[in-house]
Design a protein around this motif. Sequence first.
Motif, PDB file in Angstrom:
ATOM      1  N   ILE A 163     -23.567  10.206  -6.696  1.00 15.36           N
ATOM      2  CA  ILE A 163     -23.437   8.990  -7.492  1.00 15.36           C
ATOM      3  C   ILE A 163     -24.739   8.744  -8.248  1.00 15.36           C
ATOM      4  N   VAL A 164     -24.644   8.772  -9.572  1.00 10.57           N
ATOM      5  CA  VAL A 164     -25.820   8.484 -10.408  1.00 10.57           C
ATOM      6  C   VAL A 164     -25.618   7.255 -11.293  1.00 10.57           C
ATOM      7  N   GLY A 165     -24.371   6.813 -11.447  1.00  9.10           N
ATOM      8  CA  GLY A 165     -24.084   5.628 -12.264  1.00  9.10           C
ATOM      9  C   GLY A 165     -23.359   5.969 -13.549  1.00  9.10           C
ATOM     10  N   GLN A 166     -22.726   4.959 -14.125  1.00 11.79           N
ATOM     11  CA  GLN A 166     -21.903   5.149 -15.313  1.00 11.79           C
ATOM     12  C   GLN A 166     -22.472   4.409 -16.515  1.00 11.79           C
ATOM     13  N   THR A 167     -21.941   4.784 -17.677  1.00  7.24           N
ATOM     14  CA  THR A 167     -22.281   4.123 -18.923  1.00  7.24           C
ATOM     15  C   THR A 167     -21.026   4.102 -19.778  1.00  7.24           C
ATOM     16  N   SER A 168     -21.092   3.522 -20.982  1.00  6.60           N
ATOM     17  CA  SER A 168     -19.943   3.532 -21.883  1.00  6.60           C
ATOM     18  C   SER A 168     -19.722   4.940 -22.406  1.00  6.60           C
ATOM     19  N   GLY A 169     -18.471   5.266 -22.663  1.00  5.00           N
ATOM     20  CA  GLY A 169     -18.162   6.618 -23.119  1.00  5.00           C
ATOM     21  C   GLY A 169     -17.301   6.624 -24.352  1.00  5.00           C
ATOM     22  N   THR A 170     -16.348   7.528 -24.384  1.00  5.27           N
ATOM     23  CA  THR A 170     -15.481   7.714 -25.528  1.00  5.27           C
ATOM     24  C   THR A 170     -14.644   6.466 -25.803  1.00  5.27           C
ATOM     25  N   THR A 179     -17.973   6.397 -18.530  1.00  4.53           N
ATOM     26  CA  THR A 179     -18.258   7.775 -18.174  1.00  4.53           C
ATOM     27  C   THR A 179     -19.497   7.822 -17.317  1.00  4.53           C
ATOM     28  N   VAL A 180     -19.587   8.848 -16.504  1.00  8.47           N
ATOM     29  CA  VAL A 180     -20.812   9.046 -15.755  1.00  8.47           C
ATOM     30  C   VAL A 180     -21.953   9.297 -16.745  1.00  8.47           C
ATOM     31  N   ASP A 181     -23.159   8.950 -16.352  1.00  6.48           N
ATOM     32  CA  ASP A 181     -24.349   9.280 -17.139  1.00  6.48           C
ATOM     33  C   ASP A 181     -24.555  10.792 -17.012  1.00  6.48           C
ATOM     34  N   LYS A 203     -18.196  16.227  -5.990  1.00 10.91           N
ATOM     35  CA  LYS A 203     -17.321  15.088  -6.237  1.00 10.91           C
ATOM     36  C   LYS A 203     -18.084  14.129  -7.156  1.00 10.91           C
ATOM     37  N   VAL A 204     -17.641  14.004  -8.412  1.00 14.21           N
ATOM     38  CA  VAL A 204     -18.437  13.318  -9.420  1.00 14.21           C
ATOM     39  C   VAL A 204     -17.661  12.173 -10.061  1.00 14.21           C
ATOM     40  N   GLU A 205     -18.415  11.230 -10.602  1.00 10.33           N
ATOM     41  CA  GLU A 205     -17.822  10.117 -11.333  1.00 10.33           C
ATOM     42  C   GLU A 205     -17.145  10.627 -12.605  1.00 10.33           C
ATOM     43  N   VAL A 231     -12.973  15.022  -9.591  1.00 11.59           N
ATOM     44  CA  VAL A 231     -13.286  13.704 -10.124  1.00 11.59           C
ATOM     45  C   VAL A 231     -12.899  12.637  -9.106  1.00 11.59           C
ATOM     46  N   LEU A 232     -13.744  11.619  -8.967  1.00 11.05           N
ATOM     47  CA  LEU A 232     -13.431  10.499  -8.079  1.00 11.05           C
ATOM     48  C   LEU A 232     -12.889   9.325  -8.895  1.00 11.05           C
ATOM     49  N   GLY A 233     -12.389   8.306  -8.198  1.00 10.05           N
ATOM     50  CA  GLY A 233     -11.732   7.199  -8.890  1.00 10.05           C
ATOM     51  C   GLY A 233     -12.579   5.957  -9.065  1.00 10.05           C
ATOM     52  N   ALA A 234     -13.569   5.738  -8.178  1.00 12.34           N
ATOM     53  CA  ALA A 234     -14.492   4.603  -8.256  1.00 12.34           C
ATOM     54  C   ALA A 234     -13.771   3.252  -8.268  1.00 12.34           C
TER      55      ALA A 234
END
Length: 302
Positions: A163-170, A179-181, A203-205, A231-234
């Motif tokens: 887990i590294v955190g998410q940001t805005s994506g597409t 999306t994941v960073d 197992k990634v965001e 991919v995980l669901g968060a």
Amino acid sequence: MFTSQGKPVEGNDPMQPWAVLAFDHRERAFAAVRATGMTHDEIRLSKQLILEAYTLAVDRGLGQVQPGLLVDEEFGAPIAREAAARGHVVSMPVERASEAVFTFEYGSDYQQHLLEFRPTFAKALVHYRTTDTDQTKQTQLTRLRELSDFLAEQSIAFMLELIVGQTSGTSGPDGAVPTVDVDELCRSMAEIQHAGVQVDLWKVEGVSSQENAARVAAQAMLTDPLATCVVLGAGAPSDIVGHWLDVAAATPGFSGFAIGRSIWGEPVAAWLDGRLSREDAIEQIASTYRSCAMRYTGVRVG
């Protein structure tokens, strides 16, 4: 799928992706799906309900994916034993829940606990960023290397939930898809790999674009061409999870999903609150899990 030692994962066809139903969440994370929380008995009963839903979905057929479940020892030991006895692929966590720094759930006894169950995968959830302090990173890397070496010796595959955190994506029709960073994820993966940690399944965001998903998959395979990603669901809503599934399914190097609360969270809470019958809650969970599995292979259900 094969382990980093080149040995096939028991019960797995390497050409088929994984559809892992994850309910290894411990007390705080599991109970959070219900506004009023849950007692320990309610958590155990809810996990038994999820197992029944999983079994129902598998019996109905999941198309060209391989089912599996991820469950903890604290609340799900009988479930893990029952599922393994039925021939299901069982994965189990080794991390202590809700810790900022990766810590073994059973301290120095974690090896004995793993050997008691001998899951197909041992899973470690780790919050790791390259910007963490050197001391924090070194502590986590040392523990992950220890775990990695032990699992390799025991031919237990290693699933690392990073887990590294998410940001805005597409941007999509309903706005930006999180999306994941990806830059941080790839850098963190590289540091973990450089420390000698052998990961079979990352197992990634969720990633919002195939281009970025390909970067993540390439990083996973950089030190081990047999390593893949799921991919995980968060806990994300179904439309977001669906987008992440579509991206992962279209990207070589991704081999399925391991999703939990996004599938069972609302039905479990509704059942405990009396808004759903037990049978209807099982049906909803089974249907959603099956839909995710079929969607991953390009089949839309319902």
